[in-house]
Design a protein around this motif. Structure first.
Motif, PDB file in Angstrom:
ATOM      1  N   GLU A 159      -7.329  -1.803   8.533  1.00 37.80           N
ATOM      2  CA  GLU A 159      -7.458  -2.817   9.620  1.00 37.80           C
ATOM      3  C   GLU A 159      -7.774  -4.193   9.316  1.00 37.80           C
ATOM      4  OE1 GLU A 159      -9.340  -0.002   8.800  1.00 37.80           O
ATOM      5  OE2 GLU A 159      -9.636   1.432  10.623  1.00 37.80           O
ATOM      6  N   ASN A 202     -14.544  12.733   6.418  1.00 40.37           N
ATOM      7  CA  ASN A 202     -14.401  11.416   6.344  1.00 40.37           C
ATOM      8  C   ASN A 202     -14.110  11.100   7.824  1.00 40.37           C
ATOM      9  OD1 ASN A 202     -12.247   9.404   7.125  1.00 40.37           O
ATOM     10  ND2 ASN A 202     -11.247   9.609   5.343  1.00 40.37           N
ATOM     11  N   ASP A 232     -14.317   3.599   2.771  1.00 45.84           N
ATOM     12  CA  ASP A 232     -13.077   2.763   2.790  1.00 45.84           C
ATOM     13  C   ASP A 232     -13.229   1.399   3.491  1.00 45.84           C
ATOM     14  OD1 ASP A 232     -11.649   4.552   0.919  1.00 45.84           O
ATOM     15  OD2 ASP A 232     -10.589   5.528   2.163  1.00 45.84           O
ATOM     16  N   MET A 258      -8.131   2.339   7.743  1.00 41.31           N
ATOM     17  CA  MET A 258      -6.630   2.393   8.058  1.00 41.31           C
ATOM     18  C   MET A 258      -6.059   0.936   7.923  1.00 41.31           C
ATOM     19  SD  MET A 258      -5.797   5.512   9.127  1.00 41.31           S
ATOM     20  CE  MET A 258      -4.307   5.196   9.921  1.00 41.31           C
ATOM     21  N   GLU A 260      -9.584  14.417  -1.323  1.00 40.81           N
ATOM     22  CA  GLU A 260      -9.452  14.315   0.347  1.00 40.81           C
ATOM     23  C   GLU A 260      -8.357  14.849   0.791  1.00 40.81           C
ATOM     24  OE1 GLU A 260      -9.853  10.150   1.138  1.00 40.81           O
ATOM     25  OE2 GLU A 260      -9.400  10.509   3.340  1.00 40.81           O
ATOM     26  N   ASP A 281     -10.100  14.678   6.152  1.00 37.98           N
ATOM     27  CA  ASP A 281      -9.383  13.458   6.758  1.00 37.98           C
ATOM     28  C   ASP A 281      -8.678  13.787   8.367  1.00 37.98           C
ATOM     29  OD1 ASP A 281      -8.601  10.874   7.581  1.00 37.98           O
ATOM     30  OD2 ASP A 281      -7.947  10.308   5.933  1.00 37.98           O
ATOM     31  N   LYS A 294     -12.940   8.679  10.819  1.00 35.93           N
ATOM     32  CA  LYS A 294     -12.203   7.426  11.395  1.00 35.93           C
ATOM     33  C   LYS A 294     -12.300   7.542  12.879  1.00 35.93           C
ATOM     34  CE  LYS A 294      -8.909   7.233   7.458  1.00 35.93           C
ATOM     35  NZ  LYS A 294      -7.317   7.759   7.175  1.00 35.93           N
ATOM     36  N   TYR A 345       1.119   9.316   8.826  1.00 38.83           N
ATOM     37  CA  TYR A 345      -0.408   9.835   8.684  1.00 38.83           C
ATOM     38  C   TYR A 345      -0.891  10.576   9.995  1.00 38.83           C
ATOM     39  CZ  TYR A 345      -5.416   9.552   9.245  1.00 38.83           C
ATOM     40  OH  TYR A 345      -6.811  10.057   9.383  1.00 38.83           O
ATOM     41  N   ASP A 396      -7.261  11.029  -2.953  1.00 40.33           N
ATOM     42  CA  ASP A 396      -6.812  11.427  -1.599  1.00 40.33           C
ATOM     43  C   ASP A 396      -5.448  11.811  -1.708  1.00 40.33           C
ATOM     44  OD1 ASP A 396      -6.227  11.644   1.086  1.00 40.33           O
ATOM     45  OD2 ASP A 396      -6.606   9.475   1.620  1.00 40.33           O
ATOM     46  N   PHE A 409       0.976  -1.380   0.023  1.00 39.59           N
ATOM     47  CA  PHE A 409      -0.090  -0.134  -0.054  1.00 39.59           C
ATOM     48  C   PHE A 409       1.028   1.254  -0.059  1.00 39.59           C
ATOM     49  CE2 PHE A 409      -2.825   3.166   1.714  1.00 39.59           C
ATOM     50  CZ  PHE A 409      -3.870   3.132   0.997  1.00 39.59           C
ATOM     51  N   LYS A 440      -5.015   7.377  -4.493  1.00 43.72           N
ATOM     52  CA  LYS A 440      -4.070   8.191  -3.924  1.00 43.72           C
ATOM     53  C   LYS A 440      -3.243   8.937  -4.849  1.00 43.72           C
ATOM     54  CE  LYS A 440      -4.551   6.626   0.552  1.00 43.72           C
ATOM     55  NZ  LYS A 440      -5.007   7.501   1.664  1.00 43.72           N
ATOM     56  N   ASN A 484      -3.467  12.887   1.210  1.00 45.72           N
ATOM     57  CA  ASN A 484      -3.045  12.856   2.427  1.00 45.72           C
ATOM     58  C   ASN A 484      -1.810  14.307   2.424  1.00 45.72           C
ATOM     59  OD1 ASN A 484      -3.187   9.391   1.663  1.00 45.72           O
ATOM     60  ND2 ASN A 484      -3.542  10.428   3.885  1.00 45.72           N
ATOM     61  N   ARG A 541      -8.688  -7.938   0.434  1.00 46.44           N
ATOM     62  CA  ARG A 541      -7.745  -6.720  -0.118  1.00 46.44           C
ATOM     63  C   ARG A 541      -6.818  -6.802   0.537  1.00 46.44           C
ATOM     64  NH1 ARG A 541      -9.088  -1.949  -0.659  1.00 46.44           N
ATOM     65  NH2 ARG A 541      -8.162  -1.641  -2.574  1.00 46.44           N
ATOM     66  N   TYR A 542      -6.708  -7.114   2.108  1.00 47.81           N
ATOM     67  CA  TYR A 542      -5.766  -6.789   3.026  1.00 47.81           C
ATOM     68  C   TYR A 542      -4.914  -7.873   3.665  1.00 47.81           C
ATOM     69  CZ  TYR A 542      -8.735  -2.613   2.825  1.00 47.81           C
ATOM     70  OH  TYR A 542      -9.614  -1.714   2.381  1.00 47.81           O
ATOM     71  N   GLU A 559      -0.115   3.539  13.381  1.00 47.19           N
ATOM     72  CA  GLU A 559       0.754   2.750  12.238  1.00 47.19           C
ATOM     73  C   GLU A 559       2.339   2.910  13.107  1.00 47.19           C
ATOM     74  OE1 GLU A 559      -0.840   3.556   7.956  1.00 47.19           O
ATOM     75  OE2 GLU A 559      -0.088   5.274   8.851  1.00 47.19           O
TER      76      GLU A 559
HETATM   77  O1  OSB Z   1      -5.600   8.787   4.116  1.00 48.07           O
HETATM   78  O2  OSB Z   1      -7.439   7.289   4.255  1.00 48.07           O
HETATM   79  C1  OSB Z   1      -6.127   7.462   4.489  1.00 48.07           C
HETATM   80  C2  OSB Z   1      -4.820   4.191   4.959  1.00 48.07           C
HETATM   81  C3  OSB Z   1      -3.804   4.462   6.116  1.00 48.07           C
HETATM   82  C4  OSB Z   1      -3.753   5.651   6.490  1.00 48.07           C
HETATM   83  C5  OSB Z   1      -4.517   6.382   5.823  1.00 48.07           C
HETATM   84  C6  OSB Z   1      -5.396   6.319   4.709  1.00 48.07           C
HETATM   85  C7  OSB Z   1      -5.465   5.059   4.583  1.00 48.07           C
HETATM   86  C8  OSB Z   1      -6.328   4.705   3.420  1.00 48.07           C
HETATM   87  C9  OSB Z   1      -6.608   2.931   3.223  1.00 48.07           C
HETATM   88  O3  OSB Z   1      -6.748   5.406   2.207  1.00 48.07           O
HETATM   89  C10 OSB Z   1      -8.042   2.801   3.513  1.00 48.07           C
HETATM   90  C11 OSB Z   1      -8.247   1.287   3.744  1.00 48.07           C
HETATM   91  O4  OSB Z   1      -8.604   0.672   2.632  1.00 48.07           O
HETATM   92  O5  OSB Z   1      -8.438   0.805   4.815  1.00 48.07           O
END
Ligand code: OSB
Ligand code: MG
Length: 369
Positions: A293, A260, A315, A291, A213, A238, A262, A55, A188, A19, A163, A190, A321-322, A50
Motif C-alpha cells: 500500500e 493474516n 507486514d 498489499m 503462510e 491469507d 487484510k 493474488y 509465504d 517485488f 516469499k 502464495n 521500503r515502497y 492489483e
Molecule cells: O501474500 O502477503 C502477501 C504483497 C502483495 C500481494 C500479496 C502479498 C504481499 C506481501 C507484501 O507479502 C506485504 C507488504 O509488504 O505490503
C-alpha cells in the motif's frame, strides 16, 4: 451522514525495489484511491486490488467498474449513522471485497474525522505503537536475499518473512538460518504448492519457522487441514480467508493456527473486526498483512493493527521500503526497536499530499455532487 461526492482515481507509483512472489515480479504499482467529500470533511481509502488477477480475482479495472457502476451509487444513497452499516449495504454485490473495502474503509476514516477521534480508537484499538515486520520478495540470488535481510534487520524490524516457491524454498530458508541464526522467521508461498508437496514442505519443519503462510490453493481450506496434520510448523492462511465465516470454518477444520488479516480481502474494517474477534475467541493469533500500500492504505492498516488480538508483527512497514516520496507527509517510519507510532489525529491522522496524488493520477471519476 450523507456523502456528497466520491472521487475515484487510478494512480501508478514506481516501487523503490521490485517485488517478486510466486506470481511473478512487479516494478510499479497501479492502484485506486478513494476520496470522500461530506459536509466539509474529506476522507480517504485505498483499493488493494492489483493490476493482475493473480493474488485475487479482483483487479484495478474490476474494482473501477464495480465502484463506479454499483458500490459508489449505493454509498451515495446511504444516510450513515455508523460505518459498520456500509458493508451490509453492499450485500447485493457478490464478492468484490477489495472494491467494497476501499469505500468502507474511507467511510470509517470519515466517521472518525467527524467524531474528532483517531481511526484506531473508533475501531476499538488499544495500542499506541505497533510491531512491524517485513515481507522480502524472491531475489535474483541467495546473496541478494541475504543482503536484503541484513538491511531489514539493521532497520530494527521484528520479524522477517520470505516469499517461497518451488525451487526457492528449503535452500533459501537454510541460508537465512545459517547466516542470521534464530531470528523470528516465516515463509509465504502464495499458494504455490499442492498437497502432493507435503513431504517437501515437511522439510521446513527443521528450521523452527514461526509459520508457513498460504502453502496451498487460494480457495482451499480442507487440504490445508490435511497438510496441517502432517506439519509441525503452524500454517497461517491469507488468500483463503475471505470472510469471517471462512475464518471460523478454517479454525474449526484445523486448517491453520494463525490468520493474516487484510481488510481488502474480507471487504473492509467491519468484517476484519469480525475475523479478529472470531480468532480471539478461539485463541488464534492474528497479524496484519500488507498489499504494498501507499501511505494512505498503510495508515489504515496501522490503525487496524492496534486491536488486541494483533499479537504478532505484521507486514506493515516503513514507507521508504515502497514509495519515495510517499503520498502522505510525513511518511510512515519505523523506530530502531521495530515499532511504528500510531497517528493520533482525527481519522487516519496523516496529511495526504494532494499535489503528489494529482501527479500520479492516470484517470479520475467523480460520483455525486
Ligand atoms: O501474500 O502477503 C502477501 C504483497 C502483495 C500481494 C500479496 C502479498 C504481499 C506481501 C507484501 O507479502 C506485504 C507488504 O509488504 O505490503
Ligand atoms: Mg500472503
Amino acid at each position: 451522514m450523507r456523502i456528497d461526492r466520491i472521487e475515484l482515481r487510478l494512480v501508478r507509483l514506481p516501487l523503490v525495489h521490485f517485488f517478486e512472489t510466486s506470481f511473478g515480479r512487479i516494478h510499479d504499482k497501479p492502484f485506486l484511491l478513494v476520496r470522500l467529500l461530506a459536509g466539509g470533511l474529506e476522507a480517504w481509502g485505498e483499493c488493494v486490488a492489483e493490476e493482475t488477477p493473480y493474488y485475487s480475482s479482483e483487479t484495478t479495472e474490476t474494482a473501477w467498474y464495480v465502484i463506479t457502476g454499483f458500490l459508489g451509487p449505493r454509498l451515495l444513497g446511504l444516510d450513515i449513522a455508523h460505518p459498520r452499516e456500509v458493508f451490509p449495504a453492499f450485500r447485493a454485490v457478490r464478492g468484490h471485497n477489495m472494491a467494497k473495502a476501499a469505500l468502507e474503509m474511507a467511510a470509517w476514516d470519515l466517521h472518525a474525522r467527524a467524531e474528532g477521534c483517531s481511526l484506531g480508537r473508533l475501531l476499538g484499538g488499544v495500542r499506541t505503537r505497533i510491531a512491524s515486520g517485513v515481507s522480502v520478495g524472491i531475489q535474483d540470488s541467495l546473496d541478494d536475499l541475504a543482503a536484503k535481510i541484513r538491511t531489514e534487520l539493521d532497520a530494527g524490524y521484528r520479524r522477517v518473512k520470505i516469499k517461497i516457491k518451488p525451487g526457492w524454498d528449503v535452500e533459501a530458508v537454510r541460508m537465512v538460518r545459517e547466516r542470521f541464526g534464530p531470528i523470528p522467521l516465516m515463509v509465504d508461498a502464495n499458494a504455490a504448492y499442492t498437497l502432493a508437496d507435503a513431504g517437501h514442505l515437511a522439510a521446513l519443519d527443521a528450521f523452527d519457522l514461526m509459520m508457513i503462510e498460504q502453502p496451498l490453493d487460494y480457495d482451499d481450506v480442507s487440504d490445508h487441514a490435511r497438510l496441517q496434520r502432517q506439519l509441525k510448523t503452524a500454517i497461517c492462511l491469507d488468500e483463503s480467508i475471505h470472510s469471517p465465516r471462512v475464518a471460523r470454518d478454517a479454525i474449526a477444520a484445523g486448517a491453520c493456527r494463525v490468520i493474516n488479516i487484510k481488510p481488502g480481502r474480507v471487504g473492509g474494517f467491519s468484517p476484519s473486526i469480525a475475523v479478529h474477534d472470531a480468532c480471539a475467541e478461539h485463541g488464534v493469533p492474528v497479524w496484519h498483512g500488507g498489499m504494498l500500500e501507499s501511505g494512505i492504505g498503510r495508515t489504515h492498516n496501522i490503525h487496524l493493527s492496534t486491536l488486541p488480538n494483533f499479537t504478532l508483527p505484521g507486514d506493515v512497514a516503513a514507507s521508504r521500503r515502497y514509495f519515495v516520496p510517499d503520498l502522505i507527509d510525513p511518511p510512515v517510519d519505523v523506530a530502531p526497536d521495530g515499532t511504528i507510532a500510531v497517528p493520533t489525529g482525527p481519522g487516519i491522522g496523516v496529511a495526504v499530499d494532494l499535489e503528489r496524488v494529482e501527479r500520479a493520477t492516470l484517470r479520475l471519476a467523480s460520483l455525486g455532487r
